[in-house]
Design an enzyme around this catalytic site. Sequence first.
Site, PDB file in Angstrom:
ATOM      1  N   HIS A  76       0.847  -1.199   0.000  1.00 18.36           N
ATOM      2  CA  HIS A  76       0.000   0.000   0.000  1.00 18.36           C
ATOM      3  C   HIS A  76       0.885   1.253   0.000  1.00 18.36           C
ATOM      4  CE1 HIS A  76      -2.953   3.005   1.311  1.00 18.36           C
ATOM      5  NE2 HIS A  76      -2.189   3.261   2.351  1.00 18.36           N
ATOM      6  N   ASP A 105       7.154  22.649 -25.550  1.00 17.62           N
ATOM      7  CA  ASP A 105       7.031  21.291 -24.996  1.00 17.62           C
ATOM      8  C   ASP A 105       8.106  21.156 -23.915  1.00 17.62           C
ATOM      9  OD1 ASP A 105       6.777  18.393 -24.628  1.00 17.62           O
ATOM     10  OD2 ASP A 105       5.749  18.400 -26.558  1.00 17.62           O
ATOM     11  N   TRP A 141       7.600  -0.521   3.913  1.00 18.13           N
ATOM     12  CA  TRP A 141       8.128   0.176   2.725  1.00 18.13           C
ATOM     13  C   TRP A 141       9.548   0.669   2.957  1.00 18.13           C
ATOM     14  CZ3 TRP A 141       9.480   5.314   1.319  1.00 18.13           C
ATOM     15  CH2 TRP A 141       9.414   6.248   2.361  1.00 18.13           C
ATOM     16  N   SER A 168      13.178   6.422 -13.512  1.00 17.19           N
ATOM     17  CA  SER A 168      12.066   7.196 -14.074  1.00 17.19           C
ATOM     18  C   SER A 168      11.981   8.579 -13.433  1.00 17.19           C
ATOM     19  CB  SER A 168      10.762   6.419 -13.867  1.00 17.19           C
ATOM     20  OG  SER A 168       9.656   7.249 -14.089  1.00 17.19           O
ATOM     21  N   SER A 169      12.097   8.595 -12.106  1.00 21.08           N
ATOM     22  CA  SER A 169      11.985   9.882 -11.399  1.00 21.08           C
ATOM     23  C   SER A 169      13.131  10.814 -11.759  1.00 21.08           C
ATOM     24  CB  SER A 169      12.012   9.662  -9.880  1.00 21.08           C
ATOM     25  OG  SER A 169      10.922   8.896  -9.494  1.00 21.08           O
ATOM     26  N   HIS A 252      13.546  11.198   4.167  1.00 20.27           N
ATOM     27  CA  HIS A 252      12.936  12.449   4.615  1.00 20.27           C
ATOM     28  C   HIS A 252      12.763  13.465   3.504  1.00 20.27           C
ATOM     29  CE1 HIS A 252      10.869  14.715   7.541  1.00 20.27           C
ATOM     30  NE2 HIS A 252      11.382  15.758   6.937  1.00 20.27           N
ATOM     31  N   GLU A 254      12.245  12.769   0.601  1.00 21.74           N
ATOM     32  CA  GLU A 254      11.140  12.199  -0.186  1.00 21.74           C
ATOM     33  C   GLU A 254       9.784  12.775   0.265  1.00 21.74           C
ATOM     34  OE1 GLU A 254      10.777  10.361  -2.789  1.00 21.74           O
ATOM     35  OE2 GLU A 254       8.702   9.671  -2.644  1.00 21.74           O
ATOM     36  N   TYR A 256       9.243  15.698   1.240  1.00 20.98           N
ATOM     37  CA  TYR A 256       9.100  17.021   0.623  1.00 20.98           C
ATOM     38  C   TYR A 256       8.955  16.916  -0.883  1.00 20.98           C
ATOM     39  CZ  TYR A 256       9.860  18.452   5.285  1.00 20.98           C
ATOM     40  OH  TYR A 256       9.702  18.580   6.633  1.00 20.98           O
ATOM     41  N   SER A 267      -0.717  27.177  -3.940  1.00 24.02           N
ATOM     42  CA  SER A 267      -0.299  28.572  -4.154  1.00 24.02           C
ATOM     43  C   SER A 267      -0.833  29.142  -5.464  1.00 24.02           C
ATOM     44  CB  SER A 267       1.233  28.676  -4.141  1.00 24.02           C
ATOM     45  OG  SER A 267       1.735  28.220  -2.914  1.00 24.02           O
ATOM     46  N   HIS A 301      15.621  11.887  12.740  1.00 23.75           N
ATOM     47  CA  HIS A 301      14.450  11.961  13.630  1.00 23.75           C
ATOM     48  C   HIS A 301      13.525  10.754  13.412  1.00 23.75           C
ATOM     49  CE1 HIS A 301      12.157  14.730  10.579  1.00 23.75           C
ATOM     50  NE2 HIS A 301      11.905  13.470  10.331  1.00 23.75           N
ATOM     51  N   HIS A 302      13.754  10.005  12.336  1.00 33.52           N
ATOM     52  CA  HIS A 302      13.010   8.757  12.138  1.00 33.52           C
ATOM     53  C   HIS A 302      13.623   7.623  12.959  1.00 33.52           C
ATOM     54  CE1 HIS A 302      10.616  10.267   8.707  1.00 33.52           C
ATOM     55  NE2 HIS A 302      11.686  11.013   8.472  1.00 33.52           N
ATOM     56  N   THR A 327       7.885  26.525   6.948  1.00 29.79           N
ATOM     57  CA  THR A 327       6.536  25.998   6.713  1.00 29.79           C
ATOM     58  C   THR A 327       5.507  26.972   7.268  1.00 29.79           C
ATOM     59  OG1 THR A 327       7.477  23.799   6.984  1.00 29.79           O
ATOM     60  CG2 THR A 327       5.082  23.930   6.916  1.00 29.79           C
ATOM     61  N   LYS A 330       4.837  29.761   4.950  1.00 31.92           N
ATOM     62  CA  LYS A 330       3.919  29.411   3.863  1.00 31.92           C
ATOM     63  C   LYS A 330       2.461  29.431   4.347  1.00 31.92           C
ATOM     64  CE  LYS A 330       5.556  26.830   0.422  1.00 31.92           C
ATOM     65  NZ  LYS A 330       6.366  27.764  -0.331  1.00 31.92           N
ATOM     66  N   ARG A 449       1.675   0.197  15.287  1.00 33.51           N
ATOM     67  CA  ARG A 449       1.346   0.133  13.863  1.00 33.51           C
ATOM     68  C   ARG A 449       1.774  -1.226  13.314  1.00 33.51           C
ATOM     69  NH1 ARG A 449       5.901   3.979  10.948  1.00 33.51           N
ATOM     70  NH2 ARG A 449       4.791   3.294   9.074  1.00 33.51           N
TER      71      ARG A 449
END
Lengths: 530, 42
Positions: A76, A105, A141, A168-169, A252, A254, A256, A267, A301-302, A327, A330, A449
């Site tokens: 998932h 293009d 994951w 790809s990315s 991390h 990722e 963002y 925006s 921090h993870h 943040t 924003k 979890r």
Amino acid sequence: MSYATTHDDHHDHKPTGITRWLFSTNHKDIGTMYLIFALIMFFVGGAMAMVIRAELFQPGLQFVDPLFFNSMTTMHALVMIFGVVMPAGVGLANWQIPMMVGAPDMALPRMNNMSFWILPFAFTLLLSTLFMKGGAPAGGWTMYPPLTLQTGDALPFLIFAVHLLGISSIMGAINIIATVFNMRAPGMTFMRLPLFVWTWIITAFLLIATMPVLAGAVTMMLTDKFFGTSFFGAAGGGDPVMFQHVFWFFGHPEVYILILPAFGIVSQILPTFARKPLFGYESMVYAAAAIAFLSFFVWAHHMFTVGMPLAGELFFMYATMSIAVPTGVKIFNWMATMWKGSMTFETPMLFAVAFVMLFSIGGFTGLMMGITPADFQYHDTYFIVAHFHYVLVTGAVFALMAGVYFWIPKWTGHMYDETLGKCHFWLSVIFVNVLFFPQHFLGLAGMPRRIPDYNVQFADWNMVSSVGGFVYGFSQLLFVYIVIKCIRGGAKATDQVWEGAHGLEWTLPSPPPFHTFTIPPQVTDATAHS
Amino acid sequence: MDQDGQANKITPELAAKNRRTAIIIGLIALAFYAGFILMNLH
């Protein structure tokens, strides 16, 4: 702009049949394919979420065995991150960036085609593991060794799929950077770029810097498993914790990568429906860049509970807290944009306003977790699950939905059904909160979890959460109906579509011709971003 | 700005510039990939 339009109409040849899509080098077609792919994967990943919520509807094992349950949580996440949010963001970028910067293009159209067509192959590989001996990947994951090394035949497929997704990315990111740096229309200076373009440039640099790190981590895991190395195997002198450091150095930023394009979409939408220019444009650009820069210094921090020196814990705690500053800038600017605006609440605006409020909840719970000693309580509980779903569902997914509602009249030439759009919004916003808000309570009460069964004390809120999940999930079918209905017909959209819309894309006809801006527009302050 | 306001054609020069940009960024990505693996060799 009518000059450019007339010229475009004259040259509006397009290929037909399957080759139009297979060999497409047109940014609009490739954008469409990305968006359709993301929508299909949204329902694949959503079906997995339904399995999870069905199993957790009440305590005890009901429908699936624990290994399959773990496969569902793992797959998932992989599907939703790499198959939905990222491709949907790239789809919007493909459609919008050339039109927003006045380019004919993308800079590298053939590479654009490859970037997309890698995705179906990568996900075929990944999803085929569901039918393999040993089952699909079930170690989360995050793919931590040594747990993930226990995966059966699926492991090399998982690793190859991650490599393909990374390639790809990276190709997509290169294309976006080359397009914005080399293909802007005359007068389109960097500080005239729409915020959506800015957030995508920053995201593209994040992708270039971090996807190779993930690829490196899984390559090392591959050699550990099949070629006798010991990068992460303690028995051979390696360090399993090193994998976590390398993974989160990717992981991390990722977050963002997923959320910055969402910031860009919001925006664009808020000024349009507030009928005011975006408050603090320059500070929005610098805040996005600051968030991206800081994201490279917070990865541990993870891993607070893994154990690290006190100085490390303090550094990563304060670095994490510091992200709240840009943040906050924003959030403040979005609110200031709406302040005293002549606001109307069409569906894109509803999703965008919900984004600001609900993403802030996810942001605040993130701050709570950034506090090291508190994190020891929250770690690996449902509080974390609630947090990142507020960021990624009411944050990223809501913004993507807002973006589709905002731009689909431009793409199709038809207005979507506003009544149904509002129904979709209210069903989504109510039941997404029924789904995820109780998970805060479950986590704070101690529910871990990634478990298929739980103590009876957690039964009530799990039942509420599952009901929310089912209704939220099924209400997304309404979105598919609205999109199909809009493609097939509806009230004719004007070129500007929305009264408060400003920017180059709104000067084109709705739908835009197959080739746009073959004569470059001249950009001035008046025709630049709102 | 690469266009001169006359036509939005992809000139050979612009195509070469795009390719150059892609190659440079691609090499940077490759360096990160190899660098992170080499950093973990011991």
